[in-house]
Enzyme design. Structure first.
Site, PDB file in Angstrom:
ATOM      1  N   ARG A   1      -6.869   2.034  -4.070  1.00 12.57           N
ATOM      2  CA  ARG A   1      -5.990   1.279  -2.768  1.00 12.57           C
ATOM      3  C   ARG A   1      -6.907   1.890  -1.624  1.00 12.57           C
ATOM      4  O   ARG A   1      -6.765   1.153  -0.551  1.00 12.57           O
ATOM      5  CB  ARG A   1      -4.553   1.840  -2.614  1.00 12.57           C
ATOM      6  CG  ARG A   1      -4.310   2.930  -2.512  1.00 12.57           C
ATOM      7  CD  ARG A   1      -2.834   3.208  -2.775  1.00 12.57           C
ATOM      8  NE  ARG A   1      -2.099   3.804  -1.353  1.00 12.57           N
ATOM      9  CZ  ARG A   1      -0.792   4.185  -1.384  1.00 12.57           C
ATOM     10  NH1 ARG A   1      -0.261   4.241  -2.507  1.00 12.57           N
ATOM     11  NH2 ARG A   1      -0.199   4.522  -0.183  1.00 12.57           N
TER      12      ARG A   1
ATOM     13  N   ARG B   1      12.431  10.637  -0.326  1.00 14.60           N
ATOM     14  CA  ARG B   1      11.568  10.809  -1.312  1.00 14.60           C
ATOM     15  C   ARG B   1      11.155  12.134  -1.442  1.00 14.60           C
ATOM     16  O   ARG B   1      10.427  12.611  -0.603  1.00 14.60           O
ATOM     17  CB  ARG B   1      10.507   9.385  -1.285  1.00 14.60           C
ATOM     18  CG  ARG B   1       9.738   9.527  -2.560  1.00 14.60           C
ATOM     19  CD  ARG B   1       8.656   8.554  -2.327  1.00 14.60           C
ATOM     20  NE  ARG B   1       7.460   9.036  -1.672  1.00 14.60           N
ATOM     21  CZ  ARG B   1       6.510   8.088  -1.267  1.00 14.60           C
ATOM     22  NH1 ARG B   1       6.504   6.895  -1.846  1.00 14.60           N
ATOM     23  NH2 ARG B   1       5.721   8.590  -0.449  1.00 14.60           N
TER      24      ARG B   1
ATOM     25  N   ASN C   1       2.258  -0.595  -2.560  1.00 15.09           N
ATOM     26  CA  ASN C   1       0.900   0.023  -2.391  1.00 15.09           C
ATOM     27  C   ASN C   1       0.210   0.499  -3.832  1.00 15.09           C
ATOM     28  O   ASN C   1      -0.850   0.294  -4.014  1.00 15.09           O
ATOM     29  CB  ASN C   1       1.076   1.212  -1.469  1.00 15.09           C
ATOM     30  CG  ASN C   1       1.777   0.716   0.056  1.00 15.09           C
ATOM     31  OD1 ASN C   1       1.968  -0.388   0.116  1.00 15.09           O
ATOM     32  ND2 ASN C   1       2.314   1.746   0.754  1.00 15.09           N
ATOM     33  N   ASP C   2       1.130   1.194  -4.424  1.00 12.38           N
ATOM     34  CA  ASP C   2       0.664   1.683  -5.675  1.00 12.38           C
ATOM     35  C   ASP C   2       0.844   0.614  -6.782  1.00 12.38           C
ATOM     36  O   ASP C   2      -0.108   0.668  -7.849  1.00 12.38           O
ATOM     37  CB  ASP C   2       1.509   3.239  -6.205  1.00 12.38           C
ATOM     38  CG  ASP C   2       0.831   4.377  -5.390  1.00 12.38           C
ATOM     39  OD1 ASP C   2      -0.390   4.211  -5.327  1.00 12.38           O
ATOM     40  OD2 ASP C   2       1.632   4.986  -4.697  1.00 12.38           O
TER      41      ASP C   2
ATOM     42  N   HIS D   1      33.322  10.422  16.726  1.00 10.96           N
ATOM     43  CA  HIS D   1      32.936   9.245  17.435  1.00 10.96           C
ATOM     44  C   HIS D   1      32.468   9.057  18.599  1.00 10.96           C
ATOM     45  O   HIS D   1      31.815   8.130  19.077  1.00 10.96           O
ATOM     46  CB  HIS D   1      34.587   8.257  17.128  1.00 10.96           C
ATOM     47  CG  HIS D   1      34.939   7.948  15.656  1.00 10.96           C
ATOM     48  ND1 HIS D   1      36.062   7.971  15.125  1.00 10.96           N
ATOM     49  CD2 HIS D   1      34.064   7.328  15.022  1.00 10.96           C
ATOM     50  CE1 HIS D   1      36.070   7.273  14.404  1.00 10.96           C
ATOM     51  NE2 HIS D   1      34.694   6.929  13.835  1.00 10.96           N
TER      52      HIS D   1
ATOM     53  N   CYS E   1       9.386  -1.252  -0.352  1.00  8.76           N
ATOM     54  CA  CYS E   1       9.002  -0.124   0.932  1.00  8.76           C
ATOM     55  C   CYS E   1       7.618  -0.155   0.913  1.00  8.76           C
ATOM     56  O   CYS E   1       6.878   0.597   1.778  1.00  8.76           O
ATOM     57  CB  CYS E   1       9.561   1.100   0.681  1.00  8.76           C
ATOM     58  SG  CYS E   1       9.067   1.955  -0.747  1.00  8.76           S
TER      59      CYS E   1
ATOM     60  N   GLU F   1       6.458   1.756  -8.995  1.00  7.75           N
ATOM     61  CA  GLU F   1       5.295   1.593  -8.503  1.00  7.75           C
ATOM     62  C   GLU F   1       4.106   1.703  -9.597  1.00  7.75           C
ATOM     63  O   GLU F   1       2.784   1.560  -9.454  1.00  7.75           O
ATOM     64  CB  GLU F   1       4.812   2.446  -7.417  1.00  7.75           C
ATOM     65  CG  GLU F   1       5.233   4.063  -7.612  1.00  7.75           C
ATOM     66  CD  GLU F   1       5.035   4.929  -6.213  1.00  7.75           C
ATOM     67  OE1 GLU F   1       4.418   4.395  -5.321  1.00  7.75           O
ATOM     68  OE2 GLU F   1       5.597   6.102  -6.296  1.00  7.75           O
TER      69      GLU F   1
ATOM     70  N   ARG G   1       8.998   9.749   3.766  1.00  5.74           N
ATOM     71  CA  ARG G   1       7.878  10.332   2.896  1.00  5.74           C
ATOM     72  C   ARG G   1       7.962  11.925   3.093  1.00  5.74           C
ATOM     73  O   ARG G   1       7.201  12.432   4.174  1.00  5.74           O
ATOM     74  CB  ARG G   1       6.530   9.791   3.130  1.00  5.74           C
ATOM     75  CG  ARG G   1       6.258   8.229   2.905  1.00  5.74           C
ATOM     76  CD  ARG G   1       5.193   7.932   3.376  1.00  5.74           C
ATOM     77  NE  ARG G   1       4.479   6.755   2.284  1.00  5.74           N
ATOM     78  CZ  ARG G   1       4.726   5.469   3.082  1.00  5.74           C
ATOM     79  NH1 ARG G   1       4.884   5.433   4.250  1.00  5.74           N
ATOM     80  NH2 ARG G   1       4.195   4.541   2.388  1.00  5.74           N
TER      81      ARG G   1
HETATM   82  C1  PEP Z   1       3.886   2.551  -2.189  1.00  4.92           C
HETATM   83  O1  PEP Z   1       3.276   3.055  -3.101  1.00  4.92           O
HETATM   84  O2  PEP Z   1       4.200   1.453  -2.043  1.00  4.92           O
HETATM   85  C2  PEP Z   1       4.707   3.534  -1.414  1.00  4.92           C
HETATM   86  C3  PEP Z   1       5.576   3.108  -0.439  1.00  4.92           C
HETATM   87  O3  PEP Z   1       4.522   4.754  -1.432  1.00  4.92           O
HETATM   88  P1  PEP Z   1       3.257   5.436  -0.845  1.00  4.92           P
HETATM   89  O4  PEP Z   1       2.384   4.728   0.183  1.00  4.92           O
HETATM   90  O5  PEP Z   1       3.556   6.503  -0.069  1.00  4.92           O
HETATM   91  O6  PEP Z   1       2.242   5.893  -1.886  1.00  4.92           O
HETATM   92 MG    MG Z   2       3.267   5.233  -3.783  1.00  5.91          MG
END
Ligand code: PEP
Ligand code: MG
Length: 588
Positions: A472, A341, A461-462, A198, A509, A438, A305
Site C-alpha cells: 500500500r 483498536r 487499506n490492508d 446530564h 474504517c 483486513e 488507532r
Molecule cells: C485498514 O487497514 O484499512 C485500517 C483501517 O487500518 P490501518 O490503516 O491502520 O492499517
Molecule cells: Mg490495517
C-alpha cells in the site's frame, strides 16, 4: 510562545476538573449560588389544605418542567431532551405521591418536610448504587425535590445574568443548564458532577464548554475574576498571565478555523433521500483530533488507532498512563462509544523489533506481535478494561488472520477480567470485542469468525493490499492498488452479507469509506456504518443526503456483475451525473 508543558503543568493558578464539554473560553466568572431552602418540620392542623398545597406545587413544577422540556427540545436532540420527560414522570408517579399523601395524613407535618424526606430516600438508594450513572441520576432527582419544595414555599428561581459570563457553581442540574443557556453563558465550571451527569451531556449538546468535578472552583474563583476554561483538558485557569492568554487565544482561533466547514451539517443525520440512515463514526489518529471529532457530529469513534500513542511518546506507556488516556477518551466521547483498536504495531508503523523484517507487512504485525508479547498485550487490555466503567468502550483486534488468534485474544481478555475481579476493580464485564477484516483469509471465512466475536470492521487499506498483493505504500505498484477492483467489491459484498446473516454489526474504517466517490456503492452494498476521518464527515453527509438508497442498491447490483475496474468507475460516475450529486472533494 510558551510550551504546552509550561502552560498546563507548571501553572499555579490552574484548577483541575473533568473535561465535560469541549471548547476554549476566556471570560469573566459569575458565581451562581442557589438559595439554600430551609425545610420546616412544623406540625399542621389543616390536612386538606396541605394536600391542596402539595397538588398546587406539583402542578406548578410540572408547568415549569414542561417549559424547560420545550426549550430543551428546540436546542438538542430528543434523546437528550428526554431527561426532562423522565423528571416529569416522577412528578406523576402514583406510588411516590400516594406515599407522601399518606404520610401527610399520618404524621401531620409540613408537606415540604415529607417531600424532602421521601424523595431523599429515593436518592440515597441511588447514591449507594455502584453504577456512576445511577449516582448521577440522584443529582437530577435533587432538582425535582428542590423544585417542589420551592413551589411549596412559593419562591422563585432567578439569575441575574445580563452580559457574557462563565457560570461557576457548586453543581448544576439539567434544568439550570438549559435555563442558563438562554442567557449569555459562555461556559460552565462546577465543583461537583461527572462526565455522565446530564448537565455535562446537555452542555455538550448545547455546545457550551464545561469543566465539572473541580471540587472547589467556587472557593478559588471570585465573582468577576478573569478565567480561562479549557473544556478539552478539564482545566480552569484563574487570573491568567499574558502568556497563558496568548496561548489559549491561539488555541481558540485554530479551533474556530477547523470548525468552519463542519457547522452546517453537524447536527443533520446522514440519511438518504428515501430515509435510510447511515451511521457515521470518526477515525482517530492523533490525540488532538478528538476535539474535532466531538465537534463533527460523528456518532462516536469507530476506529481509535492506539498505536499512535507510541508514535507520540516514542515508548510504551505504563498501565496507569494508558488507563488515564483511555479514560479521558471514553469520557470525552460519552455518551457515544469509542472502539479502541489494540496496538497495531509492525508493517510500516511503530518499530518494535530490533531487526528489520524482510517483509514487515507479512511479518510480526498487529495481533501476531501482541500474542507473542502477552505481558504487553495484557497491560493494554487491563488498561482498557479499567477505563470501561462508562460502558462505552469496545475492543478491536487488528491483523487477525486465523481463528486461533481470536480464541487466544479472548482467553487473555478473560484472564485480565479475572485479575481485575480479584482486586475488585470495576470494569464493563460485557465489553464487546470485534475484529478488523483486513486479511483475505478472514474475509473468506467471515461466516465462521462472526460466531466468535461481537462486531467486524472492514479495513480496506490492508484488505486491498493483501487481496491484490500490492504494497500500500509502494509508488511503483500504486496503479495496481485499486479500490474499485471487481475482486474488492465482491469481497466486500461477501463479508457484509455473512455478517448481516449472523446479525453482527459490520462497519468499514479503511480510507475507501472516506472516498466520496465510493459512498453510494458502499451504502448500496449494505454498509450502514462508516468510520472516516472527522474532516470528511460533512462531505460524506452531503453525498448521502443526496441519493436514494434504492438507487444505490441498483448501482451495487450492477457493479457486482462487472469484470473490470473501468466499468465500475464509469457506472459510479454516471450515478453521480444522473442524480445531479455534486462531489466537492474526493478524499480529504
Ligand atoms: C485498514 O487497514 O484499512 C485500517 C483501517 O487500518 P490501518 O490503516 O491502520 O492499517
Ligand atoms: Mg490495517
Amino acid at each position: 510562545m510558551k510550551s504546552f508543558q509550561e502552560i498546563y503543568r507548571k501553572s499555579e493558578n490552574k484548577i483541575t476538573g473533568i473535561a465535560a464539554a469541549p471548547g476554549i473560553i476566556i471570560g469573566e466568572a459569575y458565581l451562581f449560588t442557589k438559595e439554600k431552602l430551609e425545610i420546616s418540620k412544623a406540625d399542621i392542623n389543616d390536612i386538606n389544605k396541605a394536600i391542596e398545597d402539595l397538588h398546587e406545587a406539583l402542578e406548578k413544577s410540572k408547568k415549569e418542567l414542561n417549559k424547560i422540556f420545550t426549550i430543551a427540545r428546540e436546542k438538542m436532540d430528543d434523546v437528550r431532551a428526554a431527561i426532562f420527560e423522565a423528571q416529569l414522570m416522577i412528578l406523576d408517579d402514583p406510588i411516590l405521591i400516594g406515599t407522601i399523601i399518606s404520610r401527610l395524613k399520618e404524621e401531620k407535618k409540613q408537606p415540604e418536610y415529607i417531600v424532602d424526606d421521601e424523595i431523599s430516600k429515593y436518592q440515597s438508594r441511588m447514591i449507594l448504587s455502584h453504577e456512576s450513572y445511577m449516582k448521577e441520576r440522584a443529582l437530577d432527582i435533587e432538582d425535582i425535590k428542590q423544585r417542589i419544595i420551592r413551589n411549596l414555599q412559593k419562591k422563585r428561581w432567578g439569575s441575574k445574568i445580563d452580559h457574557n459570563v462563565i457560570v461557576v457553581s457548586e453543581s448544576l442540574t439539567p434544568a439550570d443548564t438549559v435555563l442558563l443557556s438562554r442567557n449569555k453563558v459562555l461556559a460552565f465550571v462546577t465543583d461537583h458532577g461527572g462526565i455522565t451527569s446530564h448537565a455535562a451531556i446537555i452542555s455538550r449538546s448545547l455546545n457550551i464548554p464545561a469543566v465539572v468535578g473541580t471540587h472547589n472552583a467556587t472557593e478559588q474563583i471570585k465573582d468577576g475574576d478573569k478565567i480561562i476554561v479549557d473544556g478539552f483538558y478539564g482545566y480552569t485557569i484563574t487570573n491568567p498571565t499574558q502568556a497563558q492568554i496568548d496561548f489559549f487565544t491561539e488555541k481558540h482561533n485554530r479551533l474556530v478555523e477547523l470548525q468552519k466547514g463542519l457547522e452546517e451539517l453537524r447536527d443533520k443525520p446522514a440519511v438518504t433521500k428515501d430515509g435510510k440512515e447511515i451511521n457515521i463514526y470518526a477515525n482517530v489518529d492523533v490525540t488532538g483530533e478528538i476535539d474535532v471529532v466531538v465537534a463533527s457530529g460523528a456518532k462516536g469513534i469507530g476506529l481509535y488507532r492506539s498505536e499512535q500513542i507510541l508514535n507520540e511518546t516514542g515508548e510504551f506507556p505504563t498501565e496507569e498512563e494508558q488507563t488515564l488516556i483511555y479514560t479521558k477518551l471514553s469520557s470525552r466521547i460519552y455518551p457515544n462509544s469509542v472502539t479502541i483498536r489494540v496496538f497495531d504495531i509492525g508493517g510500516d508503523k511503530f518499530r518494535f523489533l530490533d531487526y528489520q523484517e524482510p517483509n514487515p507487512f507479512l511479518g510480526l504485525r498487529g495481533i501476531r506481535l501482541l500474542l507473542e508479547n502477552p505481558t504487553l498485550f495484557k497491560t493494554q487490555l487491563r488498561a482498557i478494561l479499567k477505563a470501561s466503567v462508562n460502558r462505552n468502550i469496545k475492543i478491536m483486534l487488528p491483523m487477525i488472520s486465523t481463528l486461533d488468534e481470536v480464541h487466544a485474544s479472548n482467553k487473555l481478555l478473560e484472564e485480565c477480567k479475572h485479575e481485575l475481579k480479584e482486586k475488585k476493580v470495576p470494569f464493563d464485564d460485557d465489553i464487546e470485542i470485534g475484529i478488523m477484516v483486513e486479511v483475505p483469509s478472514v474475509a473468506v471465512m467471515t461466516k465462521v469468525f462472526v460466531e466468535h466475536i461481537d462486531f467486524l470492521s472492514i479495513g480496506t487499506n490492508d484488505l486491498i493490499q493483501y487481496l491484490m498483493a500490492v504494497d500500500r505504500g509502494n509508488d511503483l505498484v500504486s496503479d495496481l492498488y485499486r479500490e474499485f477492483s471487481p475482486a474488492v467489491i465482491r469481497t466486500l459484498k461477501h463479508i457484509i452479507d455473512d455478517a448481516k446473516k449472523a446479525k453482527k454489526p459490520v462497519s468499514i474504517c479503511g480510507e475507501m469509506a472516506a472516498d466520496t466517490l465510493a459512498m453510494p456503492l458502499l451504502v448500496g452494498l449494505g454498509l450502514e456504518n462508516l468510520s472516516i476521518s472527522s474532516a470528511t464527515i460533512p462531505y460524506a453527509k452531503r453525498i448521502i443526503r443526496n441519493f436514494d438508497y434504492k438507487k444505490s442498491k441498483k448501482l451495487a447490483e450492477k457493479c457486482l456483475k462487472f469484470t473490470s475496474q473501468k466499468e465500475i468507475e464509469d457506472e459510479i460516475q454516471k450515478f453521480f451525473t444522473d442524480n445531479k450529486i455534486i462531489r466537492t472533494r474526493q478524499i480529504i
